[in-house]
Design a protein around this motif. Structure first.
Motif, mmCIF file in Angstrom:
data_model
loop_
_atom_site.group_PDB
_atom_site.id
_atom_site.type_symbol
_atom_site.label_atom_id
_atom_site.label_comp_id
_atom_site.label_asym_id
_atom_site.label_seq_id
_atom_site.Cartn_x
_atom_site.Cartn_y
_atom_site.Cartn_z
ATOM 1 N N VAL A 179 -4.261 -34.605 -25.745
ATOM 2 C CA VAL A 179 -4.621 -34.056 -27.105
ATOM 3 C C VAL A 179 -5.542 -32.566 -26.734
ATOM 4 O O VAL A 179 -6.007 -32.523 -25.759
ATOM 5 N N SER A 180 -5.621 -31.850 -27.909
ATOM 6 C CA SER A 180 -6.267 -30.308 -27.727
ATOM 7 C C SER A 180 -7.761 -30.859 -27.897
ATOM 8 O O SER A 180 -8.145 -31.889 -28.198
ATOM 9 N N TYR A 181 -8.549 -29.576 -27.567
ATOM 10 C CA TYR A 181 -9.849 -29.741 -27.769
ATOM 11 C C TYR A 181 -10.349 -29.860 -29.160
ATOM 12 O O TYR A 181 -11.418 -30.676 -29.382
ATOM 13 N N THR A 182 -9.692 -29.436 -30.056
ATOM 14 C CA THR A 182 -9.853 -29.657 -31.547
ATOM 15 C C THR A 182 -9.489 -30.980 -31.732
ATOM 16 O O THR A 182 -10.456 -31.474 -32.558
ATOM 17 N N ASP A 183 -8.511 -31.562 -31.494
ATOM 18 C CA ASP A 183 -8.358 -32.838 -31.750
ATOM 19 C C ASP A 183 -9.204 -33.918 -31.228
ATOM 20 O O ASP A 183 -9.563 -34.813 -31.792
ATOM 21 N N LEU A 184 -9.752 -33.806 -30.145
ATOM 22 C CA LEU A 184 -10.703 -34.267 -29.381
ATOM 23 C C LEU A 184 -11.966 -34.250 -30.176
ATOM 24 O O LEU A 184 -12.594 -35.387 -30.193
ATOM 25 N N LYS A 185 -12.473 -33.425 -30.545
ATOM 26 C CA LYS A 185 -13.520 -33.096 -31.436
ATOM 27 C C LYS A 185 -13.465 -34.008 -32.730
ATOM 28 O O LYS A 185 -14.431 -34.905 -33.226
ATOM 29 N N GLU A 186 -12.398 -34.301 -33.040
ATOM 30 C CA GLU A 186 -12.363 -35.093 -34.618
ATOM 31 C C GLU A 186 -12.351 -36.369 -33.842
ATOM 32 O O GLU A 186 -12.839 -37.376 -34.678
ATOM 33 N N ILE A 187 -11.663 -36.812 -32.679
ATOM 34 C CA ILE A 187 -11.341 -38.316 -32.429
ATOM 35 C C ILE A 187 -12.691 -38.911 -32.167
ATOM 36 O O ILE A 187 -12.943 -39.795 -32.431
ATOM 37 N N LYS A 188 -13.527 -37.721 -31.650
ATOM 38 C CA LYS A 188 -15.184 -38.395 -31.029
ATOM 39 C C LYS A 188 -15.831 -38.869 -32.490
ATOM 40 O O LYS A 188 -16.917 -39.246 -32.348
#
Length: 727
Positions: free
Chosen positions: A150-159
């Motif tokens: 996943v991208s960094y943007t997606d990771l921020k959301e998943i967190k």
């Protein structure tokens, strides 16, 4: 009596106190034992493990730098980096909140599974729940939540998702960072730009795998920084001790527009021919800059992709394009003149128990031809006889001549894995009696396509061989810190006299038109263009398999330059193993070069408008409609349109007439109570003039008024409708 009761109560009280003291003492004893056991276990049994933990906590962490970008020659990004992340759960973490994960009201596995399913879309919510519970049961320390990245943007959301929003010590949520190299232009020049290894190594940087990514890896990758974990304000936090140094940028020589049209032209031809692979390269004549390079290999029926950099890596027998080098050596050594007669007979020549065949032997051959026509017609027999005549008793002199003109020159190609040209020398292990004649027409030599291109480019560049360039600048923070100038490999590959003869031969390969009934035009006729003059040479070589020809197909090629009168670009196209049609360098590759040349010419030609001859149908002045005088006057003044109107114009509306002297404006008389003449006016002025008289107007069409339903000079009837027809 009372004293005895009192004494008994005191004793009972003391016994109770003693008992409680005893219980506390026993409890503290066991606590002390537990502490001692734990201390022993930590200090002795687990000593090495805890020392490693302590060492890790002291060790600074590396901060990865940003890898530099690779740009086209007009600063469009061809390769850039973006972090990607693998997602894991540490179900064996000591602080993992098992009860919350399984039973919490909100932040539990059910809620988490729902959000993961919506985001990642590779499993249903029930599927994710089963997947995560399986991981919990396994107690794995690095259990994959998601198989992809996943991208960094997606990771921020998943967190922010349920349960994962907890601190990692409770959630067990961990990630692994990978660096993905993105290419905004997709496959364009992909193998030349190259790839990287996605893993971040122990030094905190990514490394190039191939292409320019590998060649300039030490500049692109940068230097990792360091951070340490320190306690600040009662909390542990990361402090950057050494800032990372981002990688430098590389500006390539690739022209995206030329690259795009070259790739499309080659791909279309490969599909048409059902070929295995193909390469096409365009080189700027004066500088040696590679403006386009595409290498396509079959990856499925009708599908091609960049797999191997054939242009620089393939060391192949070039076939008939090599005849130009043989002829150049023979001309320089005065072995032959352009008009020297050569008898090629019926296109078959027996020499030392082997046969040399021309491509038209089945049609009876060319008979007696001149030496230059052996190039025009690509005669194997003709060129072999010329070389045998001059060098049969001294083949080493011929090989030295090939070396002198740069056929095995070290081009120092910037692409790792580039092949080296190999010329067979007398005395070599594989040298035989037939080596000399077979070498003369491109067999028993191994030449990368980029080497053939550099040789033909030298012919176009008045004899000066320049090194093929793939990179022109190294940049840092947008500023050029190193510029690469063109590098001359050989200042003069041959004499000016020889060069002029060879240039003429290459012109006639493509453009010679035989006036005789035989119509024996040059073999490069398919590359002939009505738009731009192309010169070059065709090539067709059988591919050997197990030392045997005629079993593995052909390499067909065309190498040439354009425009012939003032060369700007040199181009080579090589196609391997075409399955459809009769193998022909001119018909298969020459047509691709023609398409490339014409499209480059169409896209890059700039005309000096001052030198363009007048069009006999040109309009001297813009079309001027009848209408409001002041509006027309203002526009004509602004556009500097010449007016030859004499005298003062008192009318509000005028007619406009064009002649060679300019625009004449003539006033329309005031209509008063009569319907005005609005013919030739635009809609705006016509409507204004009519409605100003009390009439209503209906429009039909667009342009200028060509007729009005109520004729000019008629008496105005207020409210009457006038229909105007415009064209």
């Amino acid at each position: 009596m009372s004293s005895k009761k009192t004494a008994r109560k005191v004793n009972e009280k003391d016994e109770g106190i003693f008992f409680r003291y005893f219980i506390i003492t026993v409890f503290l004893f066991f606590v002390a034992i537990a502490i001692l056991v734990s201390a022993f276990r930590i200090g002795v049994v687990e000593q090495k493990e805890w020392l490693k933990v302590a060492e890790r906590s002291k060790r600074p962490l590396r901060v990865s730098p940003a890898r530099g970008n690779i740009y086209s020659d007009d600063d469009r990004i061809m390769a850039t980096s973006a972090p990607q992340y693998y997602l894991y759960m540490d179900f064996g973490a000591e602080g993992f909140a098992v009860d919350s994960f399984k039973n919490a009201r909100h932040n539990n596995v059910d809620s988490l599974s729902h959000y993961l399913s919506l985001k990642l879309k590779n499993r249903t919510a029930a599927g994710y729940k089963a997947h995560l519970l399986k991981g919990l049961k396994s107690q794995k320390r690095q259990y994959p939540i998601y198989e992809g990245r996943v991208s960094y943007t997606d990771l921020k959301e998943i967190k922010t998702y349920p349960f994962l929003r907890f601190h990692w010590t409770r959630s067990g949520f961990i990630t692994k960072e990978m660096m993905q190299r993105q290419k905004p232009f997709g496959m364009l020049a992909s193998r030349t730009v190259g790839d990287i290894y996605s893993e971040i190594d122990s030094l905190g940087v990514t490394k190039g795998k191939n292409g320019l990514e590998l060649q300039y890896d030490s500049l692109l990758r940068g230097v990792a920084g360091l951070n340490s974990v320190q306690r600040v304000g009662g909390r542990w936090t990361n402090i950057v001790a050494v800032e990372p140094e981002n990688g430098m940028d590389v500006r390539s020589t690739i022209d995206i527009n030329i690259q795009d049209l070259v790739e499309k032209a080659l791909a279309d031809k490969l599909k048409e021919l059902d070929a295995d692979a193909g390469t096409a390269v365009v080189m700027e004549v004066k500088t040696g800059e590679i403006k386009a390079i595409t290498n396509l290999g079959r990856v499925g029926p009708g599908r091609f992709a960049e797999t191997v950099n054939h242009a620089v890596a393939d060391v192949i027998e070039p076939g008939s394009t090599f005849k130009v080098a043989s002829m150049m050596v023979a001309l320089e050594d005065k072995v032959v003149e352009p008009g020297t007669p050569v008898d090629v007979g019926k296109g078959v020549y027996a020499y030392s128990n082997s046969k040399i065949n021309d491509h038209n032997a089945h049609r009876g051959g060319y008979g007696m031809i001149s030496a230059e026509k052996s190039i025009w017609y690509s005669s194997n027999v003709g060129i072999a006889k010329i070389i045998l005549k001059g060098y049969e008793n001294n083949p080493k002199k011929f090989i030295e001549g090939l070396h002198r003109i740069g056929m095995d020159a070290d081009l120092k190609v910037e692409i790792p894995g580039a092949g080296k040209a190999k010329l067979r020398w007398p005395g070599d292990r594989y040298w035989s009696k037939t080596s000399l004649p077979w070498m003369s027409f491109g067999y028993e030599v191994q030449i990368p396509p980029i080497q053939t291109l550099a040789f033909f480019n030298a012919i176009a560049n008045n004899g000066k061989m320049v090194r093929p360039m793939f990179v022109k600048d190294i940049m840092k923070n947008g500023k050029v810190i190193k510029h690469f100038d063109p590098e001359v490999v050989i200042p003069e590959i041959c004499s000016k006299h020889t060069l002029k003869i060879v240039q003429g031969m290459l012109y006639n390969v493509v453009n010679y038109q035989d006036p005789s009934p035989a119509h024996r035009d040059g073999t490069g006729k398919p590359a002939r263009s009505e738009v731009i003059t192309i010169a070059g040479k065709t090539g067709t070589a059988q591919i050997a398999s197990g030392g045997v020809y005629r079993t593995a197909g052909h390499h067909v090629s065309f190498c040439g330059y354009f425009p012939y009168e003032a060369p700007l670009y040199t181009c080579i196209v090589v196609i391997s193993h075409p399955r459809s049609g009769v193998p022909s360098g001119g018909l298969m590759c020459g047509t691709v070069v023609k398409e490339i040349a014409e499209k480059i010419y169409a896209n890059c030609t700039v005309f000096d408008m001052k030198k363009v001859s007048d069009d006999s149908l040109k309009v001297i002045y813009p079309d001027v409609k009848n209408g409001d005088y002041m509006a027309l006057r203002n526009i004509m003044d602004e556009l500097k349109i010449k007016s030859n109107t004499t005298g003062k114009v008192d009318s509000k509306f005028v007619t406009a007439n064009e002649n060679s002297q300019g625009i004449t404006l003539k006033g329309l008389p005031a209509a008063g109570s009569l319907v005005p003449d609005v013919a030739g006016m635009g809609a705006k002025d016509a409507v204004y003039a009519l409605e100003n008289c009390g009439l209503q107007v209906t429009l039909s069409g667009k342009g200028r008024v060509v007729s009005q339903s109520v004729g000019k000079g008629s008496k105005v009837t207020p409210g009457q409708t006038v229909v105007l027809t415009l064209k």
